[in-house]
Each structure stands twice: as C-alpha cells, then as structure tokens.
Design an enzyme around this catalytic site. Structure first.
Site, PDB file in Angstrom:
ATOM      1  N   ASN A   1    -108.073  31.971  29.044  1.00 30.54           N
ATOM      2  CA  ASN A   1    -109.166  31.391  28.259  1.00 30.54           C
ATOM      3  C   ASN A   1    -108.736  29.973  27.882  1.00 30.54           C
ATOM      4  O   ASN A   1    -107.871  29.792  27.033  1.00 30.54           O
ATOM      5  CB  ASN A   1    -109.387  32.258  27.009  1.00 30.54           C
ATOM      6  CG  ASN A   1    -110.371  31.642  26.039  1.00 30.54           C
ATOM      7  OD1 ASN A   1    -111.028  30.644  26.347  1.00 30.54           O
ATOM      8  ND2 ASN A   1    -110.482  32.221  24.853  1.00 30.54           N
ATOM      9  N   TRP A   2    -109.353  29.011  28.533  1.00 34.04           N
ATOM     10  CA  TRP A   2    -108.958  27.613  28.299  1.00 34.04           C
ATOM     11  C   TRP A   2    -109.505  27.071  26.981  1.00 34.04           C
ATOM     12  O   TRP A   2    -109.175  25.960  26.587  1.00 34.04           O
ATOM     13  CB  TRP A   2    -109.413  26.734  29.473  1.00 34.04           C
ATOM     14  CG  TRP A   2    -108.488  26.794  30.660  1.00 34.04           C
ATOM     15  CD1 TRP A   2    -107.457  27.664  30.855  1.00 34.04           C
ATOM     16  CD2 TRP A   2    -108.497  25.923  31.803  1.00 34.04           C
ATOM     17  NE1 TRP A   2    -106.827  27.386  32.045  1.00 34.04           N
ATOM     18  CE2 TRP A   2    -107.445  26.329  32.658  1.00 34.04           C
ATOM     19  CE3 TRP A   2    -109.299  24.844  32.196  1.00 34.04           C
ATOM     20  CZ2 TRP A   2    -107.165  25.684  33.865  1.00 34.04           C
ATOM     21  CZ3 TRP A   2    -109.028  24.213  33.408  1.00 34.04           C
ATOM     22  CH2 TRP A   2    -107.975  24.624  34.235  1.00 34.04           C
ATOM     23  N   LYS A   3    -110.387  27.821  26.322  1.00 30.55           N
ATOM     24  CA  LYS A   3    -111.002  27.362  25.068  1.00 30.55           C
ATOM     25  C   LYS A   3    -111.575  25.951  25.276  1.00 30.55           C
ATOM     26  O   LYS A   3    -112.068  25.666  26.364  1.00 30.55           O
ATOM     27  CB  LYS A   3    -109.976  27.444  23.927  1.00 30.55           C
ATOM     28  CG  LYS A   3    -109.353  28.859  23.843  1.00 30.55           C
ATOM     29  CD  LYS A   3    -108.552  29.107  22.625  1.00 30.55           C
ATOM     30  CE  LYS A   3    -108.018  30.541  22.666  1.00 30.55           C
ATOM     31  NZ  LYS A   3    -107.302  30.913  21.460  1.00 30.55           N
TER      32      LYS A   3
ATOM     33  N   HIS B   1    -115.310  36.282  20.722  1.00 30.54           N
ATOM     34  CA  HIS B   1    -113.968  35.797  20.413  1.00 30.54           C
ATOM     35  C   HIS B   1    -113.872  35.506  18.912  1.00 30.54           C
ATOM     36  O   HIS B   1    -114.850  35.070  18.294  1.00 30.54           O
ATOM     37  CB  HIS B   1    -113.664  34.529  21.223  1.00 30.54           C
ATOM     38  CG  HIS B   1    -112.217  34.171  21.195  1.00 30.54           C
ATOM     39  ND1 HIS B   1    -111.645  33.530  20.116  1.00 30.54           N
ATOM     40  CD2 HIS B   1    -111.221  34.401  22.080  1.00 30.54           C
ATOM     41  CE1 HIS B   1    -110.336  33.376  20.365  1.00 30.54           C
ATOM     42  NE2 HIS B   1    -110.054  33.895  21.546  1.00 30.54           N
TER      43      HIS B   1
ATOM     44  N   GLU C   1    -112.660  33.137  17.393  1.00 33.93           N
ATOM     45  CA  GLU C   1    -112.990  31.745  17.039  1.00 33.93           C
ATOM     46  C   GLU C   1    -114.505  31.545  16.949  1.00 33.93           C
ATOM     47  O   GLU C   1    -114.974  30.575  16.352  1.00 33.93           O
ATOM     48  CB  GLU C   1    -112.338  30.795  18.060  1.00 33.93           C
ATOM     49  CG  GLU C   1    -110.828  30.744  17.843  1.00 33.93           C
ATOM     50  CD  GLU C   1    -110.007  30.458  19.084  1.00 33.93           C
ATOM     51  OE1 GLU C   1    -110.564  29.999  20.094  1.00 33.93           O
ATOM     52  OE2 GLU C   1    -108.785  30.709  19.030  1.00 33.93           O
TER      53      GLU C   1
ATOM     54  N   GLY D   1    -102.546  31.958  18.917  1.00 31.68           N
ATOM     55  CA  GLY D   1    -102.046  30.597  18.798  1.00 31.68           C
ATOM     56  C   GLY D   1    -100.930  30.434  17.780  1.00 31.68           C
ATOM     57  O   GLY D   1    -100.614  29.311  17.385  1.00 31.68           O
TER      58      GLY D   1
ATOM     59  N   SER E   1    -100.957  35.079  21.725  1.00 32.65           N
ATOM     60  CA  SER E   1     -99.597  34.564  21.956  1.00 32.65           C
ATOM     61  C   SER E   1     -98.867  35.230  23.117  1.00 32.65           C
ATOM     62  O   SER E   1     -97.653  35.383  23.088  1.00 32.65           O
ATOM     63  CB  SER E   1     -98.759  34.659  20.672  1.00 32.65           C
ATOM     64  OG  SER E   1     -99.290  33.793  19.677  1.00 32.65           O
TER      65      SER E   1
HETATM   66  P1  13P Z   1    -103.196  32.268  22.582  1.00 30.64           P
HETATM   67  O1  13P Z   1    -102.687  32.919  23.856  1.00 30.64           O
HETATM   68  O2  13P Z   1    -103.144  30.769  22.620  1.00 30.64           O
HETATM   69  O3  13P Z   1    -102.572  32.885  21.380  1.00 30.64           O
HETATM   70  O4  13P Z   1    -104.769  32.600  22.499  1.00 30.64           O
HETATM   71  C1  13P Z   1    -105.184  33.901  22.690  1.00 30.64           C
HETATM   72  C2  13P Z   1    -106.656  33.910  22.804  1.00 30.64           C
HETATM   73  O5  13P Z   1    -107.361  33.668  21.834  1.00 30.64           O
HETATM   74  C3  13P Z   1    -107.238  34.199  24.112  1.00 30.64           C
HETATM   75  O6  13P Z   1    -108.613  34.422  24.030  1.00 30.64           O
END
Ligand code: 13P
Length: 259
Positions: A10-12, A93, A95, A174, A213
């Site tokens: 997931n590149w966000k 998600h 977020e 994260g 993570s």
């Molecule tokens: P990280 O791997 O950066 O912790 O993010 C996880 C995530 O939210 C994947 O959707």
C-alpha cells in the site's frame, strides 16, 4: 498461511511516475516466485500507468466511492478504478476511518458500502480492521475488531472468492512496533471464528492479511503465525529492495512448509 500467500504493498499518498521503476522491479521479483501472489496499491494517479507497464503483479486502489458515478467532487468510483486497470481495492483503512486530524471519519456502514461497490464493479476487495492502542490496553482488541467485521463486511452473496480481510492494529502502523507472533495468531484465529459465524463455511476461504510495520526482518515470523494468509505492507513496499525481501520471506516460508 494458505498455499499462495498474498503480499500487498500500500503506497498510501506516495509515488509519482518516477516510481514506476520500483514497481517494475517488484514485478521482476514476483516473476521469480510465482507461488507468491504480489500486488501493489499505488495512488489513483498511478494505477493506469502501473497496470499498463508492470508485469506479474496485480494493481489495485486504496479506496473507492460508494456510488458508481455522480456529483461527488474529488472522488473516484469503483468502475473508474476498474477502467483504469485496477483489479482490487483496499477499503476501510484506519487512515480513512480516523475521525480527527486529516482522517476521513469513515464508519463501518460506509466501509461496507464501499466494499459492496467494489465487488459490484468486479474488483476484489481488502477490508481493513484493527484496534487502537487504548483499545488494546483496555483488553478490548478482539471485541473492537469483531464489531468492525460485523459492521463492515459485505454480504455473503457478493463475495465469491474476492474478499480478504486485513488486520492492522492502528498502533503498529508506521511505528516500527508489532504485536507478538502469539498476539497476531490469537487475533487472526478470532477473526477466522467471526468470518465463520458471518459467512458459514464460506468464511474459511477468506484470506486474512496482517499489516503494521511489516519489514524484511519480521515478515517471516509474522507470515508463519496462525491464520496469516499474507501481509499488507506500507513503508516497506516503497522500494523494490525492501518489498522484494518480504516477497522472498513468503517464498522461503512456502518452501519450508513444503519440506
Ligand atoms: P506500515 O507498513 O508503514 O506500518 O503501514 C501498514 C499499513 O497501513 C498498510 O496498509
């Protein structure tokens, strides 16, 4: 872990066309390990270019609107995502569920409507759930996740083999902090029980991913935990080196299980 682990990046809100070189390199790693299903979810702006230019991985989106079209300025619908070349989308998600700050305050009903819209547009869907740190500290993690599943999962008639659930504890996203392998296994077993309650035997076929993570160093043991069918990876999916190492960890686990 089922026979074909699913490793999703997931590149966000990261990536411009320059990053397609990383995606192509991920595709080359994926081609070496066909036993591992590999996917990337770039921002909307890169879906079409990635789908056209990258081999051996599935390309998806990070969200979709509940409606197929209409007066919704700035939004993108599931049929548009399909048309751009995506074959799956993430929904719910944390977020996007987040209420404060720059979150979008999406509730379970919205997440479920998005999952239904995605499935109606022929996309596969990854529905995310996960507790906050305060909820875990209060001993409520399984209760919270169960209630998110009850409220966010699409109906049985729509899912076919196209539904995955991602367990992403909010406090592990994260942060470099991950739950113990035992806690991951316990939560994934609890999620499987809820899936069986909600969908009956069909619930056995729903893949459950772990996210939060994940990196090259911890992927092997997290993927080996009970009922973990793959990983949803944020930061470590942004370079082919770090994401490729996670794909390789899945391959090694497959080989060790085959003996
Ligand atoms: P990280 O791997 O950066 O912790 O993010 C996880 C995530 O939210 C994947 O959707």
């Amino acid at each position: 872990m089922p026979s074909r682990p699913y490793i999703v990046g997931n590149w966000k809100m990261n990536g411009t066309r320059a990053m397609l070189t990383e995606a192509r390199a991920v595709g080359r790693v994926a081609a070496r390990y066909p036993g591992v299903a590999v996917a990337l979810a770039p921002p909307f702006t890169l879906i079409h270019a990635m789908a056209e230019n990258v081999q051996d991985i599935a390309v998806g989106a990070q969200d979709c609107h509940v409606a197929a079209s209409g007066a919704h300025t700035g939004d993108v619908s599931a049929p548009m995502i399909w048309d751009a070349g995506a074959r799956f989308t993430i929904v719910g998600h944390s977020e996007r569920r987040a209420k404060g700050g720059l979150g979008h305050g999406e509730d379970d009903a919205t997440v479920r409507a998005k999952a239904e819209a995605a499935l109606a547009a022929e996309l596969s869907v990854i529905v995310c759930v996960g507790e906050t740190e305060a909820e875990r500290d209060a001993g409520k993690a399984e209760k919270i996740v169960a209630s998110q599943l009850a409220g966010s999962l699409p109906p049985l008639e729509s899912i076919g083999t196209r539904l995955s659930v991602a367990y992403e504890p909010v406090w592990a996203i994260g942060t470099g902090r991950v739950p113990s392998v035992e806690d991951v296994g316990a939560m994934h077993r609890a999620i499987r029980e809820r899936l069986l309650e909600i969908y009956g035997e069909e619930g056995r076929g729903v893949r459950i991913l772990y996210g939060g993570s994940v990196n090259a160093g911890n992927a092997g043991e997290l993927l080996a935990a009970d009922e973990v069918g793959g990983a949803l990876v944020g930061g470590a999916s942004l370079t082919a080196d770090s994401f490729g190492a996670i794909i390789y960890a899945a391959q090694l686990l497959l080989e060790s299980r085959r003996g």
